[in-house]
Design a protein around this motif. Structure first.
Motif, PDB file in Angstrom:
ATOM      1  N   LEU A 112       0.860  -1.163   0.000  1.00 47.27           N
ATOM      2  CA  LEU A 112       0.000   0.000   0.000  1.00 47.27           C
ATOM      3  C   LEU A 112       0.909   1.229   0.000  1.00 47.27           C
ATOM      4  CD1 LEU A 112      -2.689  -1.070   2.600  1.00 47.27           C
ATOM      5  CD2 LEU A 112      -2.992  -0.825   0.163  1.00 47.27           C
ATOM      6  N   PRO A 113       1.260   1.707  -1.143  1.00 47.08           N
ATOM      7  CA  PRO A 113       2.283   2.747  -1.237  1.00 47.08           C
ATOM      8  C   PRO A 113       1.749   4.103  -0.805  1.00 47.08           C
ATOM      9  CG  PRO A 113       1.371   2.297  -3.404  1.00 47.08           C
ATOM     10  CD  PRO A 113       0.714   1.330  -2.443  1.00 47.08           C
ATOM     11  N   SER A 114       1.571   4.283   0.476  1.00 48.71           N
ATOM     12  CA  SER A 114       1.088   5.560   0.966  1.00 48.71           C
ATOM     13  C   SER A 114       1.775   5.909   2.272  1.00 48.71           C
ATOM     14  CB  SER A 114      -0.427   5.518   1.168  1.00 48.71           C
ATOM     15  OG  SER A 114      -0.749   4.721   2.275  1.00 48.71           O
ATOM     16  N   ARG A 115       1.877   7.191   2.487  1.00 47.52           N
ATOM     17  CA  ARG A 115       2.531   7.664   3.711  1.00 47.52           C
ATOM     18  C   ARG A 115       1.757   7.223   4.942  1.00 47.52           C
ATOM     19  NH1 ARG A 115       1.695  12.575   6.163  1.00 47.52           N
ATOM     20  NH2 ARG A 115       0.507  13.275   4.356  1.00 47.52           N
ATOM     21  N   ILE A 116       0.454   7.288   4.869  1.00 46.72           N
ATOM     22  CA  ILE A 116      -0.348   6.926   6.042  1.00 46.72           C
ATOM     23  C   ILE A 116      -0.236   5.433   6.327  1.00 46.72           C
ATOM     24  CG2 ILE A 116      -2.468   6.594   4.692  1.00 46.72           C
ATOM     25  CD1 ILE A 116      -4.007   7.705   7.064  1.00 46.72           C
ATOM     26  N   GLN A 117      -0.191   4.634   5.255  1.00 45.39           N
ATOM     27  CA  GLN A 117      -0.059   3.197   5.458  1.00 45.39           C
ATOM     28  C   GLN A 117       1.299   2.855   6.078  1.00 45.39           C
ATOM     29  OE1 GLN A 117      -2.148   0.891   5.266  1.00 45.39           O
ATOM     30  NE2 GLN A 117      -0.877  -0.934   5.398  1.00 45.39           N
ATOM     31  N   ASP A 118       2.338   3.483   5.568  1.00 44.22           N
ATOM     32  CA  ASP A 118       3.671   3.231   6.128  1.00 44.22           C
ATOM     33  C   ASP A 118       3.733   3.646   7.592  1.00 44.22           C
ATOM     34  OD1 ASP A 118       4.474   2.283   3.704  1.00 44.22           O
ATOM     35  OD2 ASP A 118       5.422   4.163   3.071  1.00 44.22           O
ATOM     36  N   GLY A 119       3.033   4.734   7.908  1.00 46.12           N
ATOM     37  CA  GLY A 119       3.014   5.177   9.303  1.00 46.12           C
ATOM     38  C   GLY A 119       2.323   4.185  10.206  1.00 46.12           C
ATOM     39  N   PHE A 120       1.193   3.644   9.760  1.00 45.22           N
ATOM     40  CA  PHE A 120       0.493   2.631  10.554  1.00 45.22           C
ATOM     41  C   PHE A 120       1.391   1.421  10.764  1.00 45.22           C
ATOM     42  CE2 PHE A 120      -3.854   4.203   8.888  1.00 45.22           C
ATOM     43  CZ  PHE A 120      -3.989   5.042   9.975  1.00 45.22           C
ATOM     44  N   LEU A 121       2.026   0.981   9.687  1.00 43.47           N
ATOM     45  CA  LEU A 121       2.865  -0.213   9.764  1.00 43.47           C
ATOM     46  C   LEU A 121       4.021  -0.021  10.742  1.00 43.47           C
ATOM     47  CD1 LEU A 121       3.302  -3.037   8.645  1.00 43.47           C
ATOM     48  CD2 LEU A 121       4.570  -2.033   6.745  1.00 43.47           C
ATOM     49  N   GLU A 122       4.640   1.145  10.686  1.00 44.11           N
ATOM     50  CA  GLU A 122       5.757   1.416  11.588  1.00 44.11           C
ATOM     51  C   GLU A 122       5.308   1.405  13.041  1.00 44.11           C
ATOM     52  OE1 GLU A 122       9.480   1.966  12.906  1.00 44.11           O
ATOM     53  OE2 GLU A 122       8.865   1.562  10.838  1.00 44.11           O
ATOM     54  N   GLN A 123       4.147   1.984  13.320  1.00 44.36           N
ATOM     55  CA  GLN A 123       3.652   2.021  14.692  1.00 44.36           C
ATOM     56  C   GLN A 123       3.280   0.634  15.189  1.00 44.36           C
ATOM     57  OE1 GLN A 123       0.826   5.422  15.468  1.00 44.36           O
ATOM     58  NE2 GLN A 123       1.208   5.809  13.283  1.00 44.36           N
ATOM     59  N   ILE A 124       2.721  -0.194  14.313  1.00 50.05           N
ATOM     60  CA  ILE A 124       2.358  -1.555  14.720  1.00 50.05           C
ATOM     61  C   ILE A 124       3.611  -2.346  15.089  1.00 50.05           C
ATOM     62  CG2 ILE A 124       1.445  -3.746  13.840  1.00 50.05           C
ATOM     63  CD1 ILE A 124      -0.612  -2.080  12.276  1.00 50.05           C
ATOM     64  N   ARG A 125       4.674  -2.140  14.344  1.00 50.25           N
ATOM     65  CA  ARG A 125       5.903  -2.887  14.604  1.00 50.25           C
ATOM     66  C   ARG A 125       6.552  -2.487  15.936  1.00 50.25           C
ATOM     67  NH1 ARG A 125       8.111  -2.585   8.350  1.00 50.25           N
ATOM     68  NH2 ARG A 125       7.038  -4.486   7.641  1.00 50.25           N
ATOM     69  N   ARG A 126       6.144  -1.388  16.532  1.00 46.93           N
ATOM     70  CA  ARG A 126       6.673  -0.983  17.838  1.00 46.93           C
ATOM     71  C   ARG A 126       5.974  -1.719  18.978  1.00 46.93           C
ATOM     72  NH1 ARG A 126       6.149   5.478  16.596  1.00 46.93           N
ATOM     73  NH2 ARG A 126       7.730   5.603  14.938  1.00 46.93           N
ATOM     74  N   LEU A 127       4.845  -2.397  18.662  1.00 45.44           N
ATOM     75  CA  LEU A 127       4.108  -3.108  19.697  1.00 45.44           C
ATOM     76  C   LEU A 127       4.864  -4.365  20.116  1.00 45.44           C
ATOM     77  CD1 LEU A 127       0.487  -2.965  18.231  1.00 45.44           C
ATOM     78  CD2 LEU A 127       1.435  -1.507  20.025  1.00 45.44           C
ATOM     79  N   PRO A 128       4.584  -4.877  21.315  1.00 41.96           N
ATOM     80  CA  PRO A 128       5.147  -6.168  21.730  1.00 41.96           C
ATOM     81  C   PRO A 128       4.695  -7.282  20.785  1.00 41.96           C
ATOM     82  CG  PRO A 128       4.213  -4.997  23.603  1.00 41.96           C
ATOM     83  CD  PRO A 128       3.805  -4.232  22.386  1.00 41.96           C
TER      84      PRO A 128
END
Length: 930
Positions: A240-256
């Motif tokens: 999903l080549p979008s800034r908002i999608q990349d932002g969601f993905l990055e935040q999810i990866r910070r979760l335990p």
């Protein structure tokens, strides 16, 4: 700005008020990607002549006090020098232009208010504050302070805020909640996608424009072609080549890790059932407490027994960001959980999602899911299940069967293009005759929907011939579908050829006998078929063909009953793919009954559905029907446009019936407007697509020059040219009228004869009435009145429109014989009927004739106007001349010679003080339009 009419209207009203010196403010709020920025952009685009100031909040600058206010005011900083000294000093201080402190923020607020007022001194001012939640709170406070106090400065302030986002709070302003788009508007953001795929994305995105755009961009070519399961999740690597999608993905990866696991299960699940998610997550090492980090981060909301993602793109990020092995594990865990819960259809889909190669056990489960969905008329879901089952099938035989069934269900759901794509995947040759028959039907659906109906009919006919010996149970449906396609082609010879293969079948007996020359046998067969159609178990195709047969022989009331039953059947059973076709037949029956408003409503609904489902073939038929309703109303521009669009599709593809209907509509349009010469060409051309060499009938009837009453029709024969005219009988009456009014009586003789013979044979009052009218127009004056009065009597329980047209022609004939009182009676009845029906051009014709006969037309009240100087005959001549009619056209319309028309104009011009037709049109325009 699709689907945002209400939001745009509210914003545009603020701009209108600002131009009058009134100020206003609005807080536009909604979820991410819902279209808030687009609304602000729209406001900027509509701010003609207004000064525009704009600022966008940036998350990284949220802590920079008054940074947002400074950015907004940069274009008008020069106004600060003109502010009262305390206010100017306060602004300079907060902008960092001086080292001074600010004693109170109230002064800063007053400075902002004054600056906005000064900026609007030369005209309206529009202030746009986007992503206000990421603006620094002091700037937001000052701007909202000013917004709440603006009154008569001509300032509009629009704030856009993302719901649920941490950051600055905007309070105390009128609010505009931007919600998801309605389905039709959302579909416009998905051009080029098959309707089934678009529906799935709309459902997943909940009308969010950004989500729609991003998710459609993420589809693989296979998914774009319609190969989606109910989860509708992007395949690995789709991205999903979008800034908002990349932002969601990055935040999810910070979760335990455990939180990511439970989030993955929730994303893979399509129900939101908290208990199911937690049970499935347990084998993956996650528990209920692991949801807490995701809740705190705002990714999900948990209430009672439901877990929901805050935004569709969060769900996709959680799923796509996980490795393939973990996604497979999640689907397997969900399958085990759902199997224990007795949800076999959802379990099957999760097993399919976890499969990486052929698996007959899973394919069988999916086939059961497809049968379950089909039994509930969920045809699109059934098609998807059959398709996925085929993908998991290694054996070519069962794989072919499942693909063919997927194609059939796609056609039932109105997914003709997808039906074709599925049919293209079927491995050949086919050993099973039943599968081969179904395959022929699937191919014909595509051929009928996009190419040539004649080819579709022949594919089905060949399929029936191929499978008839081994599977006689398939022959009836194949031949019925073939006859329907042949009717669309307008090919009478082909209709007879197909129907004669199985004349013992009730639905084929009618055309087999009618086109074979046995009219009494056809009528007997139709009576039995109409009786059978009242059985609630009759299928949609048999209902449809019953209505078509009734329409063919002129029994429009029975045709309407069958068509309404077919429409109701489609609605009740969820057969969306056939609904436009049945609505088209219903519209045609309403047209034949003179119920033009109802016809227009049904055709418009059918066209919307046909366009939505990409049913171009049916859309062309429906446009032709709408062209006819426009023609009757005199809506010339719309009628021509609809007919032209229909013809652009039907002519190159040999859709004879649609071509005929569109040309017929053009002919009726010209005839109603009094242009008989122009009407003659399209009406004669309308017959050509239906012309085929007829099969010789058993015998031909004798005719005495008049049409007998229905009871005296011959019982053992059909008229000459049996194969062609039954497809276009009502059109013949319009052709006769056009030829007569255009001064071409030799071109009216043959159509009148054919209509008379068929009316005699079929015995339907509506056809007999039209035939009598035509005999009155083409026969000698000594018998005309007998035919006119007989026609009016036969019209008594039929179409008011047809009766009014007969009365108009009768009144014109009476006036030509100088029987003015009798003429006025008929013409007044015609005028009243046409006005009641909204048939404006026909009302105009009746009004002109009534005035010429000395009757009150309702347009002669302005006795003080120049028109009052004219005699009734002169009045009607000049009205027609002012409308652009030539002397010859006026003569034909008023039953005068062109020389007499010229004489009336010669006498009328001096009375009116004009010297040309152009001046005449300008002088009489107000009276003519009244």
């Amino acid at each position: 700005m699709r689907g945002r009419n209400a939001e745009r209207d509210r914003i545009e009203q603020l701009l209108v008020d600002a131009r009058k010196g009134k100020s206003g403010a609005l807080l536009v709020h909604g979820e991410a990607g819902i279209g808030k920025t687009a609304l602000l952009d729209h406001a900027a685009g509509r701010a003609d002549g207004a000064r525009v100031l704009r600022v966008e909040g940036i998350e990284s600058e949220m802590e920079l006090a008054f940074g947002g206010l400074h950015q907004l005011f940069l274009p008008v900083l020069d106004l600060v020098d003109g502010l009262p000294q305390p206010q100017a000093a306060a602004l300079r201080a907060v902008f960092g232009l001086t080292a001074d402190g600010v004693r109170d923020r109230f002064t800063v607020g007053l400075a902002v208010l004054t600056t906005l007022s000064e900026a609007a001194a030369g005209g309206p001012l529009l202030c746009l504050v986007d992503d206000a939640q990421w603006l620094d709170q002091p700037s937001v406070d000052m701007l909202t302070f000013a917004a709440r106090r603006l009154r008569a400065e001509g300032v509009v302030m629009l704030f856009a805020v993302r719901d649920g986002a941490p950051g600055a709070a905007v309070t105390g302003l009128p609010r505009l909640h931007v919600e998801g788009l309605e389905r039709a508007a959302a579909a416009e953001l998905l051009p080029g996608l098959p309707p089934y795929v678009a529906d799935r994305l709309i459902e997943e995105a909940r009308g969010n424009p950004l989500a729609l755009i991003e998710l459609s961009a993420a589809l693989t070519p296979a998914q774009r072609a319609g190969r989606l399961g109910p989860l509708a999740l992007p395949e690995e690597g789709a991205g999903l080549p979008s800034r908002i999608q990349d932002g969601f993905l990055e935040q999810i990866r910070r979760l335990p890790e455990a939180a990511q696991a439970v989030l993955l299960v929730a994303a893979a699940d399509d129900s939101g059932d908290l208990a199911v998610v937690l049970r499935a997550a347990r084998p993956l090492g996650a528990a209920v407490e692991d949801l807490e980090p995701a809740e705190r981060a705002g990714f999900v909301r948990v209430s009672g027994t439901v877990v929901r993602f805050r935004h569709p793109l969060v769900r996709y990020a959680a799923y796509q960001g996980a490795p393939l092995a973990r996604r497979i594990a999640a689907h397997r865990a969900l399958a085990r959980t759902l199997g224990d819960a007795g949800q076999a259809h959802r379990r099957a889909w999760h097993l399919a999602a976890a499969s990486t190669g052929p698996d007959e056990r899973v394919a069988e489960e999916l086939e059961r899911v497809a049968e379950w969905a089909g039994s509930r008329q969920a045809m699109a879901s059934a098609s998807a299940a059959y398709e996925r089952a085929a993908q998991l099938t290694a054996d070519p035989g069962p794989r072919a069967r499942r693909l063919v069934r997927a194609a059939q269900r796609a056609a039932d759901a109105g997914q003709d293009e997808r039906c074709g794509a599925l049919a293209d995947q079927v491995p050949l040759p086919l050993e099973d005759p039943g599968v081969a028959a179904d395959f022929a039907r699937a191919r014909a659906v595509v051929e009928l929907g996009f190419r040539r109906p004649e080819t579709a009919a022949r594919i089905l006919l060949a399929g029936a011939d191929l499978t008839g010996t081994d599977r006689p149970d398939t022959v009836a449906s194949l031949l019925t579908d073939a006859v329907h396609a042949a009717f669309s082609a307008g090919d009478a010879t082909l209709i007879e050829e197909i129907a004669s293969r199985a004349p013992e079948l009730p639905v084929l007996a009618v055309p087999a006998r009618l086109f074979g020359g046995d009219v009494p046998g056809a009528l007997d067969a139709l009576r039995a078929l109409v009786q059978d159609s009242r059985d609630p178990n009759m299928g949609v195709m048999d209902r449809l063909m019953t209505g078509i047969h009734c329409q063919l022989i002129g029994d429009h009331a029975a045709a309407r009953e069958a068509a309404a039953g077919a429409v109701a059947h489609c609605r009740e059973q969820g057969i969306g793919g056939w609904l436009p076709t049945t609505l088209h037949l219903l519209a045609q029956t309403e047209l034949a009954l003179g119920r033009h408003d109802e016809a227009s409503a049904h055709a418009a609904e059918g066209l919307r559905l046909a366009e939505y489902h990409d049913l171009a073939h049916r859309a062309a038929h429906l446009r032709a029907a709408l062209a006819m309703t426009a023609a009757v109303r005199g809506e010339e521009e719309q009628g021509r446009a609809l007919a032209a669009e229909a013809l652009a599709y039907t002519r190159p593809r040999g859709v004879g019936r649609g071509t005929t209907d569109a040309l017929w509509a053009l002919g009726v349009l010209e005839l109603g407007l009094g242009r008989a010469d122009a009407a003659l060409e399209p009406l004669e051309s309308a017959l050509r697509p239906l012309e085929r060499a007829p099969r010789p009938p058993k015998s031909a009837p004798r005719h005495s020059g008049s049409v007998p009453e229905p009871a005296s029709r011959p019982l053992d024969s059909a008229p000459r040219e049996a194969a062609g005219p039954p497809l276009c009988l009502p059109l013949l009456a319009d052709l006769v009228e056009a030829a007569g009014r255009a001064g071409r009586p030799e071109r009216a003789t043959e159509p009148a004869r054919l209509l008379g013979e068929w009316a005699t044979a079929l015995g339907q009052p509506v056809l007999s009435a039209l035939a009598r009218r035509c005999q009155a127009l083409t026969g000698p004056d000594r018998t005309a009145e007998e035919h006119f009065t007989a026609a009016l009597a036969l019209h008594e329980n039929g179409s008011d429109y047809d009766r009014a047209r007969t009365a108009l022609l009768y009144g014109e004939w009476l006036r030509r014989l100088r029987r003015q009182i009798d003429a006025r009676h008929q013409l007044r009845a015609a005028l009243e009927a046409f006005e009641r029906l909204g048939a404006h051009p026909w009302a105009g014709r009746a009004r002109a004739e009534l005035g010429a006969a000395g009757g009150e037309t309702g347009l002669t009240d302005r006795e003080d106007g120049p028109i009052s100087l004219l005699s009734p005959q002169e009045r009607e001549v000049v009205r027609l001349a002012a409308a652009g009619a030539s002397n010859r056209e006026i003569a034909a319309r008023l039953f005068l010679s062109p020389r007499t028309v010229g004489h009336h104009l010669y006498r009328a011009f001096p009375k009116l003080g004009v010297g040309s037709r152009t001046e005449l049109a300008a002088l009489l325009a107000p009276v003519h339009d009244s």
